[in-house]
Design an enzyme around this catalytic site. Structure first.
Site: not given
Ligand SMILES: [Mg+2]
Length: 173
Positions: A17, A19, A74, A128
């Site tokens: 990913d 961000d 993403s 995350d």
């Molecule tokens: Mg992220």
């Protein structure tokens, strides 16, 4: 049980990913595209310096050197900004595939599978967000939740060890 390292199952594709996984912000809200480079550093349109998590460049270089195929997945709506950052950080040479657009990440991974010819069982994923981890676990991708400190060498090594363990169990069944 003991085996030499050449027998250790390892993923062929490592997916990250962006961000809060490779960089510590949301590209659609916390920084302001377009970005530019000055003296080796990257800045946004307000001349705020934009940084990746500190270990990320070394981690990408290491994985690339080890022969892993690397990809970015993403869900950001700031597609142009994200792609621009990847380019300015010098990561285009590492990402063989990049799927950057909103939506469920199962879609991003179905594209990776189609483009690479690899199976989900040959991929590992770092992200995350719990919802993304759940989605990809569901289809059989070994998926690692990234803490607030972002991607580190240690986290990736732990992930690769987890992959080896899960795949070895799979083989022995
Ligand atoms: Mg992220």
């Amino acid at each position: 049980m003991a085996s030499n390292s050449s027998d250790t199952p390892r993923p062929k594709l490592v997916v990250f990913d962006l961000d809060y996984t490779l960089w510590p912000f949301w590209v659609d809200t916390h920084v302001t595209p377009p970005f530019h480079k000055k003296g080796g550093d990257v800045f946004d349109s307000f001349n705020e310096k934009v940084r990746a998590f500190p270990e990320v460049p070394d981690v990408l270089q290491w994985l690339h050197g080890e022969g892993y195929i690397i990809a970015a997945a993403s869900r950001t709506g700031e597609i142009r900004g994200a792609k621009q950052l990847v380019k300015l950080f010098g990561w285009e040479k590492y990402f063989k595939y990049a799927e950057i657009y909103p939506g469920c990440k199962k879609k991003h991974f179905s594209r990776f599978r189609a483009e690479s010819g690899l199976e989900y069982s040959e991929m590992i994923f770092f992200d995350d967000e719990g919802r993304n981890i759940r989605d990809l676990k569901e289809v059989g991708v070994v998926s690692v939740l990234v803490p607030h400190s972002g991607v580190t060498r240690k986290l990736v090594e732990q992930g690769l060890a987890q992959f080896a363990k899960q795949r070895r169990v799979g083989v022995e069944k």
